[in-house]
Design a protein around this motif. Structure first.
Motif, mmCIF file in Angstrom:
data_model
loop_
_atom_site.group_PDB
_atom_site.id
_atom_site.type_symbol
_atom_site.label_atom_id
_atom_site.label_comp_id
_atom_site.label_asym_id
_atom_site.label_seq_id
_atom_site.Cartn_x
_atom_site.Cartn_y
_atom_site.Cartn_z
ATOM 1 N N GLU A 1 0.757 -1.338 -0.143
ATOM 2 C CA GLU A 1 0.020 0.086 -0.051
ATOM 3 C C GLU A 1 0.713 1.277 -0.028
ATOM 4 O OE1 GLU A 1 -0.371 -2.540 2.163
ATOM 5 O OE2 GLU A 1 -2.117 -3.473 1.292
ATOM 6 N N ALA A 2 1.979 1.330 0.565
ATOM 7 C CA ALA A 2 3.057 2.162 0.683
ATOM 8 C C ALA A 2 3.515 2.770 -0.474
ATOM 9 C CB ALA A 2 4.068 1.889 1.706
ATOM 10 N N VAL A 3 3.641 1.899 -1.607
ATOM 11 C CA VAL A 3 4.176 2.262 -2.973
ATOM 12 C C VAL A 3 3.189 2.185 -4.060
ATOM 13 C CG1 VAL A 3 6.541 1.360 -2.230
ATOM 14 C CG2 VAL A 3 4.976 -0.127 -3.165
ATOM 15 N N CYS A 4 1.849 1.860 -3.636
ATOM 16 C CA CYS A 4 0.941 1.952 -4.504
ATOM 17 C C CYS A 4 0.575 3.412 -5.355
ATOM 18 C CB CYS A 4 -0.457 1.543 -3.802
ATOM 19 S SG CYS A 4 -1.903 1.602 -5.274
ATOM 20 N N ASP A 5 0.456 3.240 -6.469
ATOM 21 C CA ASP A 5 0.644 4.705 -7.171
ATOM 22 C C ASP A 5 -0.840 4.876 -7.932
ATOM 23 O OD1 ASP A 5 1.017 7.089 -8.706
ATOM 24 O OD2 ASP A 5 2.692 6.164 -9.596
ATOM 25 N N SER A 6 -1.527 5.681 -7.423
ATOM 26 C CA SER A 6 -3.022 6.021 -7.947
ATOM 27 C C SER A 6 -3.001 6.724 -9.380
ATOM 28 C CB SER A 6 -3.874 6.609 -6.767
ATOM 29 O OG SER A 6 -3.522 7.794 -6.393
ATOM 30 N N ALA A 7 -1.791 7.248 -9.235
ATOM 31 C CA ALA A 7 -1.883 8.115 -10.658
ATOM 32 C C ALA A 7 -1.070 7.442 -11.788
ATOM 33 C CB ALA A 7 -0.917 9.608 -10.320
ATOM 34 N N PHE A 8 -0.798 6.219 -11.464
ATOM 35 C CA PHE A 8 -0.101 5.222 -12.626
ATOM 36 C C PHE A 8 -1.113 5.045 -13.599
ATOM 37 C CE2 PHE A 8 1.826 1.608 -14.543
ATOM 38 C CZ PHE A 8 3.034 1.608 -14.349
ATOM 39 N N ARG A 9 -0.857 5.425 -14.939
ATOM 40 C CA ARG A 9 -1.578 4.997 -16.255
ATOM 41 C C ARG A 9 -1.363 3.661 -16.766
ATOM 42 N NH1 ARG A 9 0.231 8.683 -20.303
ATOM 43 N NH2 ARG A 9 -1.583 7.639 -21.428
ATOM 44 N N PRO A 10 -2.013 2.695 -16.741
ATOM 45 C CA PRO A 10 -2.344 1.416 -17.168
ATOM 46 C C PRO A 10 -2.283 1.670 -18.784
ATOM 47 C CG PRO A 10 -4.525 1.800 -16.427
ATOM 48 C CD PRO A 10 -3.747 3.049 -15.905
ATOM 49 N N PRO A 11 -1.997 0.668 -19.396
ATOM 50 C CA PRO A 11 -2.106 0.928 -21.105
ATOM 51 C C PRO A 11 -3.416 0.929 -21.318
ATOM 52 C CG PRO A 11 -1.478 -1.412 -20.537
ATOM 53 C CD PRO A 11 -1.654 -0.610 -19.044
ATOM 54 N N SER A 12 -3.780 1.672 -22.612
ATOM 55 C CA SER A 12 -5.186 2.028 -22.981
ATOM 56 C C SER A 12 -5.788 0.727 -23.208
ATOM 57 C CB SER A 12 -5.238 3.050 -24.396
ATOM 58 O OG SER A 12 -4.223 2.396 -25.538
ATOM 59 N N THR A 13 -5.242 -0.375 -23.551
ATOM 60 C CA THR A 13 -6.104 -1.478 -24.005
ATOM 61 C C THR A 13 -6.616 -2.154 -22.624
ATOM 62 O OG1 THR A 13 -3.779 -2.590 -23.818
ATOM 63 C CG2 THR A 13 -4.518 -2.407 -25.874
ATOM 64 N N SER A 14 -6.198 -1.890 -21.549
ATOM 65 C CA SER A 14 -6.513 -2.244 -20.257
ATOM 66 C C SER A 14 -7.646 -2.224 -19.738
ATOM 67 C CB SER A 14 -5.478 -1.994 -19.007
ATOM 68 O OG SER A 14 -5.790 -0.799 -18.921
ATOM 69 N N ILE A 15 -8.589 -1.143 -20.610
ATOM 70 C CA ILE A 15 -9.958 -0.963 -20.256
ATOM 71 C C ILE A 15 -10.794 -2.314 -20.524
ATOM 72 C CG2 ILE A 15 -10.299 1.297 -20.551
ATOM 73 C CD1 ILE A 15 -10.820 0.990 -23.393
ATOM 74 N N THR A 16 -10.379 -3.415 -21.356
ATOM 75 C CA THR A 16 -11.088 -4.638 -21.347
ATOM 76 C C THR A 16 -10.986 -5.472 -20.072
ATOM 77 O OG1 THR A 16 -8.912 -5.629 -22.393
ATOM 78 C CG2 THR A 16 -10.441 -4.929 -24.031
ATOM 79 N N THR A 17 -10.175 -4.929 -19.074
ATOM 80 C CA THR A 17 -10.595 -5.725 -17.888
ATOM 81 C C THR A 17 -11.972 -5.515 -17.289
ATOM 82 O OG1 THR A 17 -9.349 -3.955 -16.837
ATOM 83 C CG2 THR A 17 -7.891 -5.599 -17.210
ATOM 84 N N ALA A 18 -12.613 -4.643 -17.577
ATOM 85 C CA ALA A 18 -13.974 -4.248 -17.142
ATOM 86 C C ALA A 18 -14.923 -5.255 -17.759
ATOM 87 C CB ALA A 18 -14.317 -2.774 -17.622
ATOM 88 N N ILE A 19 -14.625 -6.048 -18.801
ATOM 89 C CA ILE A 19 -15.340 -6.958 -19.306
ATOM 90 C C ILE A 19 -15.396 -8.189 -18.742
ATOM 91 C CG2 ILE A 19 -15.988 -8.238 -21.326
ATOM 92 C CD1 ILE A 19 -14.901 -5.958 -23.218
ATOM 93 N N PRO A 20 -15.985 -8.900 -18.132
ATOM 94 C CA PRO A 20 -15.983 -10.106 -17.273
ATOM 95 C C PRO A 20 -15.255 -11.431 -18.373
ATOM 96 C CG PRO A 20 -18.332 -9.492 -17.310
ATOM 97 C CD PRO A 20 -17.859 -8.687 -18.232
ATOM 98 N N GLY A 21 -14.303 -11.925 -17.670
ATOM 99 C CA GLY A 21 -13.688 -12.956 -18.406
ATOM 100 C C GLY A 21 -14.231 -13.842 -19.060
ATOM 101 N N PHE A 22 -15.358 -14.421 -18.860
ATOM 102 C CA PHE A 22 -16.502 -15.336 -19.749
ATOM 103 C C PHE A 22 -16.870 -14.624 -20.939
ATOM 104 C CE2 PHE A 22 -19.526 -13.439 -17.126
ATOM 105 C CZ PHE A 22 -20.672 -13.178 -17.908
ATOM 106 N N LEU A 23 -16.978 -13.327 -20.738
ATOM 107 C CA LEU A 23 -17.461 -12.587 -22.151
ATOM 108 C C LEU A 23 -16.285 -12.125 -23.111
ATOM 109 C CD1 LEU A 23 -20.179 -10.182 -20.985
ATOM 110 C CD2 LEU A 23 -20.461 -12.101 -22.786
#
Ligand code: SF4
Ligand code: SF4
Length: 379
Positions: free
Chosen positions: A280-302
């Motif tokens: 938690e001490a090194v977690c970076d809330s401003a870190f930008r994930p790759p633009s493609t990672s928005i697919t993680t919002a889709i449930p795995g089975f879909l």
């Protein structure tokens, strides 16, 4: 094979603010002390292959490759216990001949480092099939593999860390073939997990002093000071810690999910013991994930069936930035890029969205864009 996920994984997380030789050495010493000493992982006097991430011929200041000072600290720890060290990687340029690999060693500072530390710089020229994948034969010649990746984002896997770094052990031309054959992200994740299961590094040390956010792992990403080093044996646990720091769910990193499902490591943070700094001490809330990672919002089975039906993302070449080097043409596994009117152009009908071109473009000229279908479903 014992199920690594059945036991709690231990990793060390230590702070290190800069690539100063003494500072990196002290941080690594601390990490190993927390884990019980380097002898827990490596037998004294053994022959060890040290494998950093040397994606392309760029200096360490680019943040694209493992920094030589981290590799130096690892080598010195190994020399302290009388190990014989071999240093090398199989960068993407391996497809293009020995001279290109030599250029990578020169530009990344690995040649100089090898000379200074008196270790052997090796090329991955011979390979042996392991689980259907040709991997460096040096793995057979050495007693142990020490994996030294860089903390970076990755457009296909979302994260390039401990597991992804092992892809460099694959024979040069076969890398392209694997991308062609297993182009869907979840398929490629299975390949990475199998490679990890097959080579099992004795120890992994992650260079997270300066990390990469955004559309990594090449020139498309942006540097971000994270100020950490991580060490341990379980590559999945280590990558899960990176994912947490980057604000991505550990199981959202596809290579993590695949490796954990095969019982190769822990991606459940409650089953990972972090020694040293709390995550938690090194977690970076401003870190930008790759633009493609928005697919993680889709449930795995879909996600998997949807990806079979359509491509969410595609590469787009920015002519203003393109230096017309032709790297994208050479690396494309399906020959979807060719020069038209003096500039490279992607044939969208052929493109499989593997993003090898994006990864190897030296000029930040290849962007990731959303397909019209992805825009339609508001990804
Ligand atoms: S790799 Fe990048 S800079 Fe080189 S030709 Fe392709 S788009 Fe242009
Ligand atoms: S154009 Fe780029 S993303 Fe498309 S298949 Fe070729 S290398 Fe992969």
């Amino acid at each position: 094979m014992p199920n690594r996920a059945a036991q709690k994984s231990r990793i060390a997380l230590v702070k290190c603010a800069a690539y100063k030789s003494a500072e990196v050495a002290a941080a690594l010493e601390k990490a190993f002390a927390l884990l019980g000493g380097i002898g827990v992982f490596i037998t004294p006097g053994s022959k060890v292959l040290v494998k950093p991430n040397l994606l392309m011929a760029v200096p360490a200041s680019s943040g694209i490759v493992t920094h030589p000072e981290v590799v130096r600290a690892v080598i010195r720890q190994l020399k302290k216990i009388n190990c014989r060290v071999l240093l090398g990687d199989g960068p993407s340029a391996m497809n293009l001949g020995k001279e290109r690999v030599e250029r990578v060693y020169e530009a990344t500072g690995m040649r100089l480092l090898a000379e200074q530390e008196g270790v052997e710089l090796v090329r991955f020229e011979k390979h042996r099939m392991r689980k259907g994948v040709p991997l460096s034969a040096l793995l057979d010649e050495c007693d142990a593999l020490v994996n030294v990746p860089k903390f970076k984002t990755h457009t296909l896997m979302f994260l390039s860390g401990a597991v992804k770094n092992l892809y460099g052990l694959v024979s040069g031309p076969y890398k392209t073939e694997l991308h062609r054959r297993y182009f869907r992200p979840e398929q490629f994740a299975e390949v990475l997990a199998d490679i990890y299961g097959s080579v099992k590094p004795a120890l992994t040390v992650i260079d997270g002093i300066v990390a990469m956010e955004g559309d990594g792992p090449g020139t498309g990403g942006r540097l971000r000071s994270q100020g950490v080093l991580l060490a341990g044996r379980d590559c999945v646990a280590l990558d899960s810690a990176l994912a947490f720091m980057a604000g991505v769910k550990p199981e959202g990193v596809l290579s993590n999910r695949a490796a954990a499902r095969k019982g190769l490591g822990n991606c459940d943070l409650s089953a990972i013991e972090v020694l040293g700094e709390p995550l938690e001490a090194v977690c970076d809330s401003a870190f930008r994930p790759p633009s493609t990672s928005i697919t993680t919002a889709i449930p795995g089975f879909l996600l998997a069936p949807l990806q079979r039906l359509m491509r969410f993302f595609k590469p787009k070449i920015d002519r203003l930035l393109c230096v017309r080097c032709g790297e994208c043409v050479k690396i494309c596994p399906v020959k979807a890029v060719r020069f038209i009117d003096g500039y490279p152009r992607v044939d969208e009908g052929k493109c499989i969205s593997c993003f090898c071109c994006h990864e190897t473009c030296p000029a930040r000229a290849i962007k990731i864009t959303r397909s019209w279908l992805a825009r339609l479903i508001r990804l």
